[in-house]
Design an enzyme around this catalytic site. Structure first.
Site, PDB file in Angstrom:
ATOM      1  N   HIS A  31     -51.791  20.357 -80.138  1.00 29.01           N
ATOM      2  CA  HIS A  31     -52.575  20.093 -80.013  1.00 29.01           C
ATOM      3  C   HIS A  31     -53.790  19.763 -80.041  1.00 29.01           C
ATOM      4  O   HIS A  31     -54.192  20.759 -81.208  1.00 29.01           O
ATOM      5  CB  HIS A  31     -52.296  19.715 -78.129  1.00 29.01           C
ATOM      6  CG  HIS A  31     -52.577  21.707 -78.325  1.00 29.01           C
ATOM      7  ND1 HIS A  31     -53.658  21.711 -78.110  1.00 29.01           N
ATOM      8  CD2 HIS A  31     -52.039  22.420 -77.345  1.00 29.01           C
ATOM      9  CE1 HIS A  31     -53.551  23.633 -77.662  1.00 29.01           C
ATOM     10  NE2 HIS A  31     -52.213  23.283 -76.983  1.00 29.01           N
ATOM     11  N   HIS A  34     -55.114  23.576 -80.847  1.00 30.57           N
ATOM     12  CA  HIS A  34     -54.507  24.297 -82.887  1.00 30.57           C
ATOM     13  C   HIS A  34     -54.876  23.234 -84.113  1.00 30.57           C
ATOM     14  O   HIS A  34     -56.290  23.690 -84.890  1.00 30.57           O
ATOM     15  CB  HIS A  34     -52.743  23.303 -83.062  1.00 30.57           C
ATOM     16  CG  HIS A  34     -52.285  24.357 -81.785  1.00 30.57           C
ATOM     17  ND1 HIS A  34     -51.618  23.370 -81.030  1.00 30.57           N
ATOM     18  CD2 HIS A  34     -51.420  25.612 -81.435  1.00 30.57           C
ATOM     19  CE1 HIS A  34     -50.432  24.742 -79.844  1.00 30.57           C
ATOM     20  NE2 HIS A  34     -50.403  25.143 -80.651  1.00 30.57           N
ATOM     21  N   GLN A 145     -59.346  30.960 -78.534  1.00 28.95           N
ATOM     22  CA  GLN A 145     -59.465  31.902 -76.839  1.00 28.95           C
ATOM     23  C   GLN A 145     -58.979  31.451 -76.110  1.00 28.95           C
ATOM     24  O   GLN A 145     -58.746  33.117 -74.680  1.00 28.95           O
ATOM     25  CB  GLN A 145     -60.926  31.248 -76.601  1.00 28.95           C
ATOM     26  CG  GLN A 145     -61.380  31.942 -75.287  1.00 28.95           C
ATOM     27  CD  GLN A 145     -62.666  31.031 -74.740  1.00 28.95           C
ATOM     28  OE1 GLN A 145     -63.604  30.068 -75.183  1.00 28.95           O
ATOM     29  NE2 GLN A 145     -62.595  31.644 -73.558  1.00 28.95           N
ATOM     30  N   MET A 181     -56.296  22.815 -73.218  1.00 31.91           N
ATOM     31  CA  MET A 181     -55.325  21.697 -73.397  1.00 31.91           C
ATOM     32  C   MET A 181     -54.146  23.052 -73.957  1.00 31.91           C
ATOM     33  O   MET A 181     -54.660  24.649 -74.429  1.00 31.91           O
ATOM     34  CB  MET A 181     -55.754  21.893 -75.719  1.00 31.91           C
ATOM     35  CG  MET A 181     -56.899  20.232 -74.669  1.00 31.91           C
ATOM     36  SD  MET A 181     -56.742  19.370 -76.446  1.00 31.91           S
ATOM     37  CE  MET A 181     -57.857  18.218 -76.087  1.00 31.91           C
ATOM     38  N   SER A 183     -49.385  23.039 -75.506  1.00 29.03           N
ATOM     39  CA  SER A 183     -48.410  22.644 -75.502  1.00 29.03           C
ATOM     40  C   SER A 183     -47.955  22.423 -73.741  1.00 29.03           C
ATOM     41  O   SER A 183     -46.428  21.529 -73.995  1.00 29.03           O
ATOM     42  CB  SER A 183     -47.552  23.228 -76.092  1.00 29.03           C
ATOM     43  OG  SER A 183     -48.033  23.877 -77.020  1.00 29.03           O
TER      44      SER A 183
END
Ligand code: PAF
Length: 304
Positions: A31, A34, A145, A181, A183
């Site tokens: 996402h 990454h 983070q 965000m 997964s």
């Protein structure tokens, strides 16, 4: 992107990389968070080496590693677009061959907060990250983070095991409504997706109170927890104000602080955090751009 699946091919591809290398370890299901890691690595290093490995040892007995979202073809296409030079996507036996029996355990830091909720989780993370660092020998390794405690655990292991790599923390990337965000967000069904903002709402309320002068740990933890407790689809796991580096409890909310939260929303376990203090995050995800477009970097390296 050159895709390698075993250690021998990885060593060859790594040997061919010129100049500094940034490692971006992932479990796939990529996402925007990454991609911010890849962009940060690409902006600061000559080449980006990413890994795609759903690490079974960091899942607990009640957590289903087989159910973790997987989309290898989509992930490799995103790596390609983002300018990743080498992607290491090994099968489980390549990382954990028969007879594998060593665990890297990072003491107290790995046992508290998220480590207390998920016993053994950080042992699995530390073990696989130690292996990936040895296999890829990066100049810097990039972590988000959002998994703040993971970044502290990895920093500790890099220091304790004298790994010659820098750990770089890239700020959390959020959806327009604030949801961090992850997964796991793809598992949030309609109403749960809306409810999931209760974590960031709690963190933002706590930050607003801190900005207004509140230094009481209990009051700040209550502020984080309030919107989660008020959300019928959510169950709070923890809302905790800790020393940002040691993850120890604090008597008063003075920086450096990590405000850490975990909750289940519609059955999906989510985590988030907010940090108070200088220099805790190395790269602001909103400001990273590739230093060169990938096509140009490839040509400069003579890879055509
Ligand atoms: O953050 C993750 O995706 C994983 O914990 C990591 C660092 C790739 C190790 O498996």
């Amino acid at each position: 992107v050159i895709v390698v699946r075993n250690r021998a091919d990885l060593a060859a591809a790594r040997g061919d990389l010129q100049g500094s290398v940034g490692l971006v370890p992932t479990m796939g299901a990529l996402h925007g968070g990454h991609l911010a890691l890849v962009r940060a690595a690409g902006a600061a290093q000559e080449a980006v080496l990413a890994t795609l490995f759903v690490n079974p040892t960091q899942f607990g007995p009640e957590e289903d590693v087989a159910a973790y979202p997987r989309d290898e073809a989509g992930d490799l296409a995103l790596f390609e677009q983002a300018g990743v030079a080498v992607a290491f996507a090994p099968p489980v036996e390549e990382i954990y061959p028969t007879g594998f029996s060593t665990t890297v355990r990072v003491g107290e830091l790995a046992a508290v907060v998220e480590g207390a909720s998920r016993p053994g989780h950080f042992d699995g993370v530390a073990t696989v990250v130690a292996k990936l660092l040895h296999l890829t020998r990066p100049d810097s390794a990039y972590f988000g983070q959002k998994d703040w405690q993971q970044t502290r655990v990895i920093r500790r292991l890099v220091e304790d095991l004298n790994v010659p790599a820098r750990v770089i923390v890239v700020g959390t990337v959020r959806e327009p409504d604030g949801l961090a965000m992850s997964s796991r967000n793809r598992w949030l069904g309609g109403p749960a997706r809306g409810a999931a903002t209760c974590l960031v709402r709690g963190l933002r309320e706590a930050i607003a109170r801190w900005d207004a002068g509140e230094r009481g740990v209990d009051a700040l933890e209550a502020a984080i927890a309030a919107p989660i407790r008020a959300e019928p689809m959510a169950q709070l796991d923890y809302a905790s104000v800790r020393d940002a580096h040691t993850l120890r409890p604090v008597a008063r909310a003075d920086p450096p602080l990590a405000l850490l939260v975990a909750a289940r929303v519609g059955g999906v376990r989510l985590i988030d955090n907010a940090l108070i203090g200088e220099g805790l995050v190395d790269v602001d995800a909103r400001h990273v751009q590739p230093r060169h477009p990938p096509w140009r970097r490839r040509r400069e390296r003579g890879a055509h």
